[in-house]
Motif scaffolding. Structure first.
Motif, short mmCIF file in Angstrom:
data_model
loop_
_atom_site.label_atom_id
_atom_site.label_comp_id
_atom_site.label_asym_id
_atom_site.label_seq_id
_atom_site.Cartn_x
_atom_site.Cartn_y
_atom_site.Cartn_z
N PRO A 68 60.95 61.58 52.10
CA PRO A 68 61.61 60.62 52.96
C PRO A 68 61.69 59.27 52.24
CG PRO A 68 59.93 61.82 54.15
CD PRO A 68 59.78 62.18 52.71
N ASN A 69 62.90 58.79 52.07
CA ASN A 69 63.07 57.54 51.36
C ASN A 69 64.04 56.68 52.15
OD1 ASN A 69 63.59 55.46 49.69
ND2 ASN A 69 63.88 56.69 47.86
N GLN A 70 63.49 55.85 53.00
CA GLN A 70 64.34 55.10 53.90
C GLN A 70 64.96 53.88 53.23
OE1 GLN A 70 65.69 55.86 56.49
NE2 GLN A 70 64.52 57.56 57.33
N GLU A 71 64.58 53.61 51.96
CA GLU A 71 65.17 52.47 51.30
C GLU A 71 66.67 52.71 51.14
OE1 GLU A 71 63.74 51.64 47.41
OE2 GLU A 71 64.87 49.76 47.29
N TYR A 72 67.02 53.96 50.80
CA TYR A 72 68.42 54.30 50.59
C TYR A 72 68.92 55.19 51.72
CZ TYR A 72 67.54 52.54 45.94
OH TYR A 72 67.21 51.73 44.90
N ILE A 73 70.11 54.88 52.20
CA ILE A 73 70.67 55.71 53.28
C ILE A 73 71.28 56.98 52.69
CG2 ILE A 73 72.95 54.58 53.32
CD1 ILE A 73 72.78 54.78 56.40
N ARG A 105 82.50 77.41 48.47
CA ARG A 105 81.89 78.16 47.37
C ARG A 105 81.29 77.16 46.40
NH1 ARG A 105 86.61 80.30 44.60
NH2 ARG A 105 85.26 81.75 43.53
N GLY A 106 80.51 77.69 45.47
CA GLY A 106 79.95 76.84 44.45
C GLY A 106 78.45 76.71 44.60
N ARG A 107 77.78 76.28 43.50
CA ARG A 107 76.33 76.09 43.58
C ARG A 107 76.00 74.76 42.93
NH1 ARG A 107 73.80 77.30 38.77
NH2 ARG A 107 75.28 77.90 37.16
N SER A 108 74.84 74.24 43.26
CA SER A 108 74.50 72.92 42.75
C SER A 108 73.04 72.84 42.37
CB SER A 108 74.81 71.87 43.81
OG SER A 108 73.98 72.09 44.92
N THR A 109 72.72 71.86 41.53
CA THR A 109 71.32 71.54 41.25
C THR A 109 71.15 70.05 41.49
OG1 THR A 109 71.83 71.16 38.93
CG2 THR A 109 71.05 73.36 39.51
N GLY A 110 69.89 69.61 41.48
CA GLY A 110 69.62 68.21 41.80
C GLY A 110 69.51 68.04 43.29
N SER A 111 69.44 66.81 43.75
CA SER A 111 69.25 66.64 45.20
C SER A 111 70.14 65.56 45.77
CB SER A 111 67.79 66.30 45.49
OG SER A 111 67.55 64.94 45.16
N VAL A 112 70.44 65.72 47.05
CA VAL A 112 71.15 64.69 47.81
C VAL A 112 70.29 64.40 49.03
CG1 VAL A 112 73.23 64.10 49.09
CG2 VAL A 112 73.39 65.58 47.07
N THR A 113 69.99 63.12 49.23
CA THR A 113 69.18 62.74 50.38
C THR A 113 70.02 61.85 51.30
OG1 THR A 113 67.44 62.55 48.75
CG2 THR A 113 66.88 61.97 50.99
N VAL A 114 70.07 62.20 52.57
CA VAL A 114 70.83 61.40 53.54
C VAL A 114 69.86 60.93 54.61
CG1 VAL A 114 72.71 61.41 55.20
CG2 VAL A 114 72.90 62.76 53.12
N GLU A 115 69.79 59.62 54.79
CA GLU A 115 68.84 59.01 55.73
C GLU A 115 67.44 59.58 55.54
OE1 GLU A 115 70.47 58.69 59.75
OE2 GLU A 115 71.48 56.89 59.03
N GLY A 116 67.04 59.71 54.30
CA GLY A 116 65.68 60.11 54.00
C GLY A 116 65.42 61.60 54.06
N LEU A 117 66.42 62.39 54.45
CA LEU A 117 66.21 63.83 54.54
C LEU A 117 67.12 64.56 53.57
CD1 LEU A 117 66.16 64.20 58.42
CD2 LEU A 117 64.21 64.54 56.88
#
Lengths: 330, 271
Positions: B10-15, B67-79
């Motif tokens: 959880p990282n609330q600094e960034y939305i 379709r498609g696959r991904s690596t890495g992460s995306v965080t939205v509102e800390g989740l």
């Protein structure tokens, strides 16, 4: 006239048609005799006319809803409940049954072609499903192409079976392909009613999502629609309804094209209002077509599929030549 | 999407934050190691040549890819993005698609009402508060008196406003826009840009917008993300676009940098 008034009016009118149709036919049956015990006309009414009218109503409702949700899914006015090959699968099943039963002298009951065509419908569904899922994501374009291919494939197989059958069986196949409500047994009505009504309720529950789907797939997903799930639900519910109707009444064409189209012209694209209207208007429309099919060549009976097809052609010419304010068909 | 490298924190600094995000369709890599982060109320302009992966990135953030696959992460509102259902995500992030193509067969208001789907109940439909949100969105973009017009009969500029109103009606904190001003005439493009800037400043809406108008981020400030060939070429304050040949390298083209005649910073013009 506001939309809810139009819906009410259309539904009342449709119910009126449903109520009136069984009284008409080769002879008019007076409502007065219905309660007279052992009266010949009352017998005719309760045993033949009423079940048949109800069957026509349910078949019309099912086919029209199938057309409506396929047109929304593919955003194409020419999509029909038969676009994904369900009906040619069913036709293939029925043809094989007639051919085999003729060749091996099996007695043709009404359950035989019913199960054979249901099997055919599910086979075509399974094939379209497998092809679409194999490319990942259950993409609409792949589903449409798979449907068209499967449709052609089974249509050719029907011709093939017809070619190798003897004249008698070939005639039976041809008759089945024209669609008819004449052989629908009263015992099957409950099943038909169950599938069509449950299907209608399910489609109604999907209505807001179907609206979003008509706005575009990406837009729908961005508004919270689980695209893959919705598409699978639409595919399955339409195929089951249409497969059941076709198995019982044969591939009656054009109903699923004309009725949703006409209703949209009157009501727009809100599927919450469209679904019940299409259900009732589709039912009433096929009741009237069935009445026409019994009267045009009376005392002989014209297959109902011929009546709907004769109406379908001019209807589409009219659609083609009319332009709305935006100048497009849909 | 997989999430091997960055467990959700959880990282609330960034939305909204992406870390080392890569994306493939079949075996073709479209995005490579994209990292950026925006805070609540930021205005991020995504620029880059055609085929840079800008739209793909936006669609990944909205989970529009089938379709498609991904690596890495995306965080939205800390989740983590993957922990959202599509409906939950639609409450947080709204979307204005690229103009053109299929025009939905709805009136402006009916179209905006569709955006309340994530908030509405399946059984009873829209509540009075949903209707209110729709009315407010139409008023904000100035389409109240066109509410009953069909999208099909509107001009491109008006229709794009209707799309914006629909996204506003969604009531989310973040709005993603894919070249909203493409195919608009200068006046309508400028109107739209002004409207977005106003929304961003007055309602603290976080805006992430793909644009080909390089002067828009320079004029309004905010953040800029430059993509080229599926890779991040620059991320930081928009003023950084003017430095170190960032644009030249990304676009493989020469640019002229001019002083604004009215002293409003600098202008950039493709040579």
């Amino acid at each position: 006239m506001n939309v809810s008034l139009r819906i009410t009016l259309l539904i009342v009118l449709s119910l009126l048609v449903l109520a009136i149709c069984p009284f008409f036919g080769l002879t008019f049956i007076s409502p007065a005799v219905l309660t007279v015990p052992d009266h010949q006309d009352a017998e005719l009414f309760w045993r033949l006319r009423l079940p048949r009218t109800v069957a026509a109503f349910l078949a019309g409702a099912g086919l029209s809803m199938g057309g409506m949700i396929f047109q929304a899914l593919f955003r194409n006015p020419l999509a029909t409940p038969f676009t994904l090959g369900v009906s040619s699968g069913a036709s293939f099943g029925a043809s094989v049954y007639f051919w085999v039963s003729g060749a091996f002298l099996v007695k043709v009951g009404s359950l035989g072609p019913l199960f054979a065509s249901l099997l055919g419908a599910f086979l075509s569904m399974f094939l379209v499903w497998s092809i679409t899922s194999s490319r990942g994501g259950f993409q609409t374009a792949i589903m449409l192409l798979a449907g068209v291919v499967i449709n052609f494939f089974f249509s050719s197989l029907v011709l093939f079976v017809q070619y190798i059958s003897n004249a008698n069986d070939s005639l039976r196949i041809m008759h089945w392909l024209m669609g008819s409500l004449a052989n629908l047994e009263t015992a099957r009505l409950a099943e038909l009613a169950f599938v069509v009504i449950m299907g209608g309720v399910f489609v109604m529950s999907l209505a807001p999502q179907i609206d979003l789907l008509t706005a575009g797939e990406e837009l729908a997903a961005s508004r919270g629609v689980k695209l893959k799930t919705l598409k699978i639900e639409i595919f399955v519910v339409a195929s089951v309804i249409v497969g059941t109707v076709v198995s019982l009444a044969g591939p009656i064409g054009f109903v699923g094209l004309m009725v949703p189209h006409a209703c949209r012209l009157m009501l727009g694209w809100n599927h919450r209002s469209l679904t019940p209207t299409v259900f009732f208007v589709g039912g009433a429309f096929l009741c009237l077509c069935d009445l026409a099919s019994r009267l045009i060549l009376a005392p002989a009976e014209l297959p109902i599929g011929i009546v709907t097809a004769l109406l379908g052609g001019p209807f589409f010419l009219w659609i083609l030549f009319r332009t709305n304010s935006a100048g497009d068909l849909f | 999407m997989t999430n091997q490298n960055n467990p959700p924190k959880p990282n609330q600094e960034y939305i909204l934050e992406t870390k080392h995000f890569s994306f493939w369709v079949d075996r073709v890599q479209i995005l490579n190691d994209i990292s950026f982060a925006v805070k609540r109320g930021d205005f991020l302009s995504i620029v880059g040549p055609n085929g840079a992966g800008k739209s793909t990135l936006i669609k990944c953030l909205l989970r529009l890819h089938q379709r498609g696959r991904s690596t890495g992460s995306v965080t939205v509102e800390g989740l983590n993005l993957n922990s959202y259902t599509q409906k939950q995500l639609a409450k947080v992030v709204s979307y204005v698609p690229q103009a053109g193509g299929w025009i939905p067969p709805f009136t402006v208001r009916d179209f905006a009402k569709l955006s309340r789907f994530p908030h509405a109940s399946t059984v009873s439909g829209l509540s009075p508060s949903d209707e209110l949100a729709v009315d407010q969105a139409l008023e904000t973009v100035g389409l109240t008196n066109m509410a009953k017009r069909s999208l099909k009969t509107m001009s491109g500029g008006e229709r794009q406003k209707a799309y914006l109103a629909a996204a506003l009606a969604q009531g989310s904190d973040i709005m993603l826009l894919d070249e909203p001003a493409a195919s608009l005439d200068p006046r309508h493009a400028s109107d739209l840009a002004t409207l977005l800037t106003k929304l961003n400043q007055e309602t603290n809406l976080t805006v992430i917008m793909i644009t080909h108008d390089l002067n828009h981020p320079l004029k309004t400030g905010g953040l800029a993300l430059v993509l080229a060939g599926g890779e991040r070429r620059y991320f930081g304050p928009a003023s950084g676009l003017l430095e170190n040949g960032v644009l030249e390298k990304a676009f493989q083209h020469e640019f002229l940098y001019l002083d604004h005649p009215y002293g409003q910073g600098r202008l950039v013009v493709a040579r």
